[in-house]
Write a protein that holds these residues in place. Sequence first.
Motif, short mmCIF file in Angstrom:
data_model
loop_
_atom_site.label_atom_id
_atom_site.label_comp_id
_atom_site.label_asym_id
_atom_site.label_seq_id
_atom_site.Cartn_x
_atom_site.Cartn_y
_atom_site.Cartn_z
N ASP A 177 19.18 -18.77 -16.49
CA ASP A 177 19.31 -18.07 -15.17
C ASP A 177 19.43 -16.42 -15.55
OD1 ASP A 177 20.10 -17.16 -12.86
OD2 ASP A 177 21.70 -18.62 -12.58
N PHE A 178 18.14 -16.06 -15.61
CA PHE A 178 18.07 -14.65 -15.77
C PHE A 178 18.38 -13.61 -14.66
CE2 PHE A 178 15.47 -16.69 -18.77
CZ PHE A 178 15.97 -16.45 -20.13
N GLN A 237 4.15 -25.27 -13.82
CA GLN A 237 5.10 -24.65 -13.25
C GLN A 237 5.25 -23.25 -12.78
OE1 GLN A 237 9.35 -26.55 -14.43
NE2 GLN A 237 8.00 -27.44 -15.90
N LEU A 238 4.74 -22.41 -13.96
CA LEU A 238 4.43 -21.02 -13.91
C LEU A 238 3.58 -20.88 -12.51
CD1 LEU A 238 4.30 -20.02 -17.67
CD2 LEU A 238 6.15 -19.37 -15.92
N ASP A 239 2.52 -21.48 -12.49
CA ASP A 239 1.57 -21.24 -11.42
C ASP A 239 1.06 -19.89 -11.21
OD1 ASP A 239 0.21 -22.24 -9.23
OD2 ASP A 239 1.97 -21.71 -7.70
N LEU A 284 0.48 -11.91 -12.26
CA LEU A 284 1.65 -11.59 -13.05
C LEU A 284 2.05 -10.13 -13.13
CD1 LEU A 284 2.86 -12.87 -15.68
CD2 LEU A 284 1.41 -11.73 -16.92
N ARG A 285 1.33 -9.33 -12.74
CA ARG A 285 1.95 -7.89 -12.79
C ARG A 285 2.62 -7.57 -11.04
NH1 ARG A 285 -2.31 -3.25 -15.22
NH2 ARG A 285 -2.11 -4.18 -17.46
N THR A 327 11.16 -13.05 -8.11
CA THR A 327 9.91 -13.94 -8.70
C THR A 327 9.75 -14.26 -10.41
OG1 THR A 327 8.84 -13.71 -6.85
CG2 THR A 327 7.60 -14.66 -8.41
N ALA A 328 9.84 -12.87 -10.92
CA ALA A 328 9.62 -12.83 -12.32
C ALA A 328 10.83 -13.46 -13.00
CB ALA A 328 9.82 -11.28 -12.46
N MET A 329 11.94 -13.46 -12.54
CA MET A 329 13.16 -14.24 -13.08
C MET A 329 13.04 -15.68 -13.03
SD MET A 329 15.02 -11.61 -14.34
CE MET A 329 13.52 -10.83 -14.49
N GLN A 330 12.52 -16.04 -12.10
CA GLN A 330 12.17 -17.51 -11.76
C GLN A 330 11.07 -17.91 -12.86
OE1 GLN A 330 10.95 -18.21 -7.59
NE2 GLN A 330 12.81 -17.56 -6.97
N LYS A 331 10.20 -17.20 -13.09
CA LYS A 331 9.01 -17.27 -13.93
C LYS A 331 9.64 -17.37 -15.60
CE LYS A 331 5.91 -17.60 -10.71
NZ LYS A 331 5.27 -18.89 -10.25
#
Length: 338
Positions: A58-59, A196-198, A205-206, A212-216
């Motif tokens: 959980d980032f 899952q990363l999709d 990515l950028r 969204t980044a924390m989920q990835k």
Amino acid sequence: MRRSSVYFAAALGALLLLASAAALFMTSHKPAPVVVTAGGETPEASVQQSLALIKAGDFADFWKHSLPPADFATLRADWVRPRPDAQPISAEDRADFIKNVQQLTAPDAEIKLYALARPKLSQLEAQYHDQLPVMIGIGQAIVATGVAQSKELTSLQKQQATEVINVLAPWAQQVPWFDQGKAKQAIAVVVSTARQLDLKTPEALRAMDFDTAMQKYSIGFLGIKQLLSIYGLSIDDTLDSVRVTTLENRNGHARVRIDYTLLGKPLSTESSLIEQEGRWYSEDMLQNVRDAHDRLVAPPAPASTAAAPAAPATPASAPTPMQTSAKPPASNAANSKH
């Protein structure tokens, strides 16, 4: 990092039965959401909560807990700022990225990738089975030398890093990297994680915002945990073994020792914490985030051209101390999305 590998076929039925019972229990007994607050009431509580959030992957809440509210808000805002050191994405890099993603996420990716891996694994085992431990030993020496010569680490940090290297290297020398059964499990994890990363393009990515980044990151981290578990390294076991002891606590500064077990070997490290408004935070982490923000918003140093003649500096044209010390953002919390 979710351990899901099944090593004994005889236990499969029991595992499925337990999983079904657990799923039924979870649907009828949903736990209350954990309330995450900034910092900890004590230095020990701060470290323990951080470790629990890391274990869960959980980032987003990790950063919310690890930073005072104002710094957390700054981190979120900085996440979408343009990076002055970001390199443009070439057409070749973009094509390679898309090709690799498509290979990993195709409907039959597990079958195709394993079919490609089997002969390669047999070939590599025949070539490097006896040499791999020696090659890993050489790599261990190179990494250890780099740690010893680092100007960024303190003497204590160098010692602690060396101890970790000395535990991981013998493990890596004994891991059956060419085992086809484990490779099949690993490929399944990689494919599942990629799906899952999709992520379709490097631009996507950028362009990710903080949430969204924390989920990835969570998806990627849990995938890595699964991979390491397949080869005998349990990150969860290591995190569960942590014990935190306060060594010093006065005038709003504390130092704690973190004892843990890695692959059966007892190790320890230390962390400094600082108190702000009655809550405790990692001093290094807080300073790194603030330094990254300062570098991100600092005016860029004036560009120089080889063709331009050198002119004597004047008070009006001389760069300010901030400009002369400006560096590209470090690879840390405030700019790691790139």
